[in-house]
Design an enzyme around this catalytic site. Structure first.
Site, PDB file in Angstrom:
ATOM      1  N   SER A 233       0.829  -1.217   0.000  1.00 62.43           N
ATOM      2  CA  SER A 233       0.000   0.000   0.000  1.00 62.43           C
ATOM      3  C   SER A 233       0.862   1.266   0.000  1.00 62.43           C
ATOM      4  O   SER A 233       0.603   2.199  -0.768  1.00 62.43           O
ATOM      5  CB  SER A 233      -0.979   0.008   1.171  1.00 62.43           C
ATOM      6  OG  SER A 233      -0.339  -0.295   2.383  1.00 62.43           O
ATOM      7  N   HIS A 309       5.618 -12.907   7.243  1.00 66.37           N
ATOM      8  CA  HIS A 309       5.818 -11.505   6.874  1.00 66.37           C
ATOM      9  C   HIS A 309       6.983 -11.401   5.907  1.00 66.37           C
ATOM     10  O   HIS A 309       7.938 -12.187   5.981  1.00 66.37           O
ATOM     11  CB  HIS A 309       6.102 -10.641   8.113  1.00 66.37           C
ATOM     12  CG  HIS A 309       5.797  -9.204   7.877  1.00 66.37           C
ATOM     13  ND1 HIS A 309       6.733  -8.332   7.381  1.00 66.37           N
ATOM     14  CD2 HIS A 309       4.656  -8.489   8.030  1.00 66.37           C
ATOM     15  CE1 HIS A 309       6.178  -7.141   7.256  1.00 66.37           C
ATOM     16  NE2 HIS A 309       4.916  -7.206   7.638  1.00 66.37           N
ATOM     17  N   ARG A 318       2.974  -5.397  16.972  1.00 66.42           N
ATOM     18  CA  ARG A 318       1.576  -4.935  16.897  1.00 66.42           C
ATOM     19  C   ARG A 318       0.646  -6.069  17.345  1.00 66.42           C
ATOM     20  O   ARG A 318      -0.363  -5.832  17.996  1.00 66.42           O
ATOM     21  CB  ARG A 318       1.246  -4.484  15.464  1.00 66.42           C
ATOM     22  CG  ARG A 318       2.129  -3.314  15.006  1.00 66.42           C
ATOM     23  CD  ARG A 318       1.947  -3.008  13.533  1.00 66.42           C
ATOM     24  NE  ARG A 318       2.325  -4.124  12.671  1.00 66.42           N
ATOM     25  CZ  ARG A 318       2.160  -4.161  11.352  1.00 66.42           C
ATOM     26  NH1 ARG A 318       1.609  -3.124  10.734  1.00 66.42           N
ATOM     27  NH2 ARG A 318       2.543  -5.199  10.642  1.00 66.42           N
ATOM     28  N   ASP A 364      -2.251  -8.903  11.670  1.00 60.69           N
ATOM     29  CA  ASP A 364      -3.624  -9.310  11.353  1.00 60.69           C
ATOM     30  C   ASP A 364      -4.089 -10.553  12.112  1.00 60.69           C
ATOM     31  O   ASP A 364      -5.260 -10.920  12.036  1.00 60.69           O
ATOM     32  CB  ASP A 364      -3.747  -9.561   9.838  1.00 60.69           C
ATOM     33  CG  ASP A 364      -3.518  -8.284   9.047  1.00 60.69           C
ATOM     34  OD1 ASP A 364      -3.987  -7.229   9.498  1.00 60.69           O
ATOM     35  OD2 ASP A 364      -2.857  -8.342   8.002  1.00 60.69           O
TER      36      ASP A 364
HETATM   37  N1  HAX Z   1       0.988 -19.849   5.213  1.00 59.45           N
HETATM   38  C1  HAX Z   1       1.368 -20.659   4.173  1.00 59.45           C
HETATM   39  N2  HAX Z   1       2.412 -20.405   3.395  1.00 59.45           N
HETATM   40  C2  HAX Z   1       3.145 -19.304   3.659  1.00 59.45           C
HETATM   41  C3  HAX Z   1       2.844 -18.445   4.725  1.00 59.45           C
HETATM   42  C4  HAX Z   1       1.705 -18.743   5.515  1.00 59.45           C
HETATM   43  N3  HAX Z   1       1.296 -17.964   6.513  1.00 59.45           N
HETATM   44  N4  HAX Z   1       3.749 -17.458   4.742  1.00 59.45           N
HETATM   45  C5  HAX Z   1       4.588 -17.674   3.704  1.00 59.45           C
HETATM   46  N5  HAX Z   1       4.221 -18.793   3.046  1.00 59.45           N
HETATM   47  C6  HAX Z   1       4.786 -19.340   1.819  1.00 59.45           C
HETATM   48  C7  HAX Z   1       4.647 -18.308   0.705  1.00 59.45           C
HETATM   49  O1  HAX Z   1       3.333 -18.367   0.127  1.00 59.45           O
HETATM   50  C8  HAX Z   1       5.743 -18.732  -0.256  1.00 59.45           C
HETATM   51  O2  HAX Z   1       5.281 -19.862  -0.965  1.00 59.45           O
HETATM   52  P1  HAX Z   1       5.615 -20.027  -2.556  1.00 59.45           P
HETATM   53  O3  HAX Z   1       7.094 -19.915  -2.664  1.00 59.45           O
HETATM   54  O4  HAX Z   1       5.080 -21.361  -2.871  1.00 59.45           O
HETATM   55  O5  HAX Z   1       4.901 -18.912  -3.234  1.00 59.45           O
HETATM   56  C9  HAX Z   1       6.836 -19.189   0.715  1.00 59.45           C
HETATM   57  O6  HAX Z   1       6.175 -19.519   1.951  1.00 59.45           O
HETATM   58  C10 HAX Z   1       7.912 -18.173   0.989  1.00 59.45           C
HETATM   59  O7  HAX Z   1       7.295 -17.005   1.480  1.00 59.45           O
HETATM   60  P2  HAX Z   1       8.094 -16.006   2.447  1.00 59.45           P
HETATM   61  O8  HAX Z   1       9.347 -15.612   1.759  1.00 59.45           O
HETATM   62  O9  HAX Z   1       8.200 -16.589   3.809  1.00 59.45           O
HETATM   63  O10 HAX Z   1       7.064 -14.810   2.544  1.00 59.45           O
HETATM   64  P3  HAX Z   1       6.754 -13.683   1.466  1.00 59.45           P
HETATM   65  O11 HAX Z   1       7.627 -12.525   1.777  1.00 59.45           O
HETATM   66  O12 HAX Z   1       6.782 -14.192   0.078  1.00 59.45           O
HETATM   67  O13 HAX Z   1       5.244 -13.344   1.802  1.00 59.45           O
HETATM   68  C11 HAX Z   1       3.362 -12.873   3.169  1.00 59.45           C
HETATM   69  C12 HAX Z   1       4.866 -12.650   2.967  1.00 59.45           C
HETATM   70  C13 HAX Z   1       2.886 -11.980   4.302  1.00 59.45           C
HETATM   71  C14 HAX Z   1       2.627 -12.468   1.883  1.00 59.45           C
HETATM   72  C15 HAX Z   1       3.125 -14.374   3.510  1.00 59.45           C
HETATM   73  O14 HAX Z   1       3.772 -14.696   4.714  1.00 59.45           O
HETATM   74  C16 HAX Z   1       1.644 -14.717   3.592  1.00 59.45           C
HETATM   75  O15 HAX Z   1       1.016 -14.961   2.561  1.00 59.45           O
HETATM   76  N6  HAX Z   1       1.056 -14.731   4.866  1.00 59.45           N
HETATM   77  C17 HAX Z   1      -0.344 -14.982   5.035  1.00 59.45           C
HETATM   78  C18 HAX Z   1      -1.152 -13.761   4.632  1.00 59.45           C
HETATM   79  C19 HAX Z   1      -0.981 -12.635   5.624  1.00 59.45           C
HETATM   80  O16 HAX Z   1      -1.079 -12.813   6.830  1.00 59.45           O
HETATM   81  N7  HAX Z   1      -0.762 -11.399   5.110  1.00 59.45           N
HETATM   82  C20 HAX Z   1      -0.645 -10.198   5.936  1.00 59.45           C
HETATM   83  C21 HAX Z   1       0.790  -9.744   6.121  1.00 59.45           C
HETATM   84  C22 HAX Z   1       0.897  -8.502   6.959  1.00 59.45           C
HETATM   85  C23 HAX Z   1       0.291  -7.367   6.253  1.00 59.45           C
HETATM   86  O17 HAX Z   1       0.730  -6.878   5.219  1.00 59.45           O
HETATM   87  N8  HAX Z   1      -0.797  -6.904   6.748  1.00 59.45           N
HETATM   88  O18 HAX Z   1      -1.463  -5.978   6.096  1.00 59.45           O
END
Ligand code: HAX
Length: 425
Positions: A233, A309, A318, A364
């Site tokens: 964002s 994250h 948080r 979250d």
């Molecule tokens: N559950 C399952 N798989 C997960 C995961 C979770 N909570 N967190 C990471 N992974 C997976 C990713 O999908 C990625 O898989 P692929 O390679 O197959 O695509 C792999 O682990 C490596 O990811 P990473 O390097 O650890 O994390 P990223 O930086 O790529 O992504 C995210 C960070 C927050 C998007 C990710 O941890 C996620 O999708 N979490 C769940 C959704 C979530 O809670 N989002 C909110 C984040 C905070 C925020 O911005 N709030 O607004």
């Protein structure tokens, strides 16, 4: 001119001169290098952006202008806005002056309500909220003054005017979206001379006999305000703002990114996940049942929302703040107890998956359960609350960027064939 704007007029030129001097002397120094994996991996860890409002060290979490979050949880969101912009917390007079400045602009134009009323009844609350902000673009002081030939060093002041005008209206707009979208009755107005989060809590119209919901809103609107410059964002908004699009355009661009399930919408998804466990197991699930459910989620190819994250490598402070609030005010609530149990279980499950870099809860993971406890049970609404708060950080970042005169954002992209050549693949 308000006290805050005068203060900014005093400090911005000094900061700009400091940056210019640094660039003159060290402009060619290397600050980061980029690997092929980073180019294909969402630029994780590449240092190439500037954000002075806040930073997020992976082992500490959010620090706003040098102050760790743990020291800011009791503050009002208006104090946080002042801090984001100036680097200092306001004294009593400065806070009162900012609150008066905000209050003077809180009236929302009638056409905003007309547009919201014309939207389909099942529109997502985020679509309604963002539409309401965007339709007010015609009010932009920046856009008007730019078309009149405003000088470059006045850009930040006009952006500041837009920021205060938008911030002033967000509690009423956010609350109206809630009441309209979930059939809660007429829009409500709030008392005068109460603070920003109190107004918002009042206009939502939920019962709050002992003031705990208002306290939660204060904490919520405070905790989500900013999270450095590279998240979806903030970065989207900054990119749009760098084209000198006004804050109405830039803020909604950023908030549209916040509406994605991997970003702000995770709070809606997260409570959904928690409630699903309750339905599946017929009551508060045990640790063993939660472990099983988390493993099933992973096996089905979905993410466990609220965990992981892109930057953090610890439990998000948080989340800690929300957990502390929950323990204080609703220790026995079954949904909150499940959130706690998820926290005790899920990191262990995610740690077993090698590719997941951060198994810990993010902001979250817990917030929804607290809102649910106080009767805000419509969880598709939660990202609107996040947005009201995040507008403070996105707006402050835009004002600072204009004051520093940063140019239009334009990193370089290359086709895969060119990267193949570079690495010799
Ligand atoms: N559950 C399952 N798989 C997960 C995961 C979770 N909570 N967190 C990471 N992974 C997976 C990713 O999908 C990625 O898989 P692929 O390679 O197959 O695509 C792999 O682990 C490596 O990811 P990473 O390097 O650890 O994390 P990223 O930086 O790529 O992504 C995210 C960070 C927050 C998007 C990710 O941890 C996620 O999708 N979490 C769940 C959704 C979530 O809670 N989002 C909110 C984040 C905070 C925020 O911005 N709030 O607004």
């Amino acid at each position: 001119m308000s006290m805050l704007k005068s203060k900014l007029a005093e400090i911005f030129p000094k900061q700009k001169a400091e940056i210019a001097a640094m660039l003159k002397e060290f402009g060619e120094k290397e600050v980061s290098k980029v690997t092929l994996a980073q180019a294909y991996g969402g630029m994780r860890g590449v240092k190439g952006l500037v954000c002075d409002t806040s930073e997020v060290p992976p082992d500490k979490g959010l620090i706003i202008r040098g102050i760790e979050l743990v020291h800011l949880t009791e503050k009002l969101p208006e104090e946080i806005l002042y801090l984001l912009l100036t680097g200092e917390l306001p004294n009593e007079a400065e806070l009162a002056d900012l609150q008066a400045e905000i209050q003077a602009q809180e009236e929302v134009p009638q056409y905003v309500w007309d547009v919201l009323n014309a939207m389909p009844a099942d529109s997502h609350p985020m679509a309604m909220f963002n539409t309401a902000i965007l339709v007010m673009q015609r009010e932009s002081v920046f856009a008007r003054r730019y078309s009149e030939g405003m000088k470059k060093d006045e850009y930040w002041g006009a952006t500041y005017d837009d920021l205060i005008s938008i911030v002033a209206k967000l509690p009423a707009i956010g609350a109206a979206v809630y009441r309209k979208r979930f059939n809660k009755g007429e829009r409500l107005s709030s008392a005068k001379n109460i603070d920003w989060s109190q107004k918002y809590a009042q206009m939502l119209g939920l019962e709050d006999p002992n003031g705990e919901l208002t306290k939660l809103m204060q904490l919520y609107l405070n905790l989500h305000s900013d999270h450095e410059g590279g998240n979806v964002s903030a970065y989207s908004a900054a990119t749009v703002s760098s084209a000198l699009s006004d804050l109405y355009y830039a803020l909604t661009a950023g908030l549209n990114g916040l509406a994605g399930p991997l970003h702000g919408l995770a709070n809606q998804e997260c409570l959904g996940w928690v409630l699903e466990t309750r339905d599946k197991f017929g009551g508060a699930p045990t640790h063993e049942q939660l472990k099983q459910f988390a493993e099933e989620t992973l096996a089905s190819g979905k993410v466990v929302p609220g965990y992981g994250h892109a930057v953090l490598r610890i439990t998000d402070p948080r989340f800690d703040a929300f957990l502390a609030f929950g323990k204080k005010y609703m220790g026995e609530d079954p949904v909150f107890l499940t959130v706690q149990r998820v926290f005790e279980t899920v990191p262990g499950v995610l740690s077993q998956v090698q590719k997941i870099k951060d198994p810990w809860p993010n902001v979250d993971a817990g917030s929804g359960a607290l809102l649910y406890h106080y009767g805000l049970t419509e969880f598709s609404y939660y990202t609107v609350l996040f947005s009201i708060s995040r507008a403070l950080g996105i707006g402050a970042q835009a004002v600072v960027a204009r004051a520093m005169g940063y140019p239009i954002t334009r990193p370089k992209s290359l086709p895969t064939a060119a990267y193949k050549k570079i690495v010799g693949a």
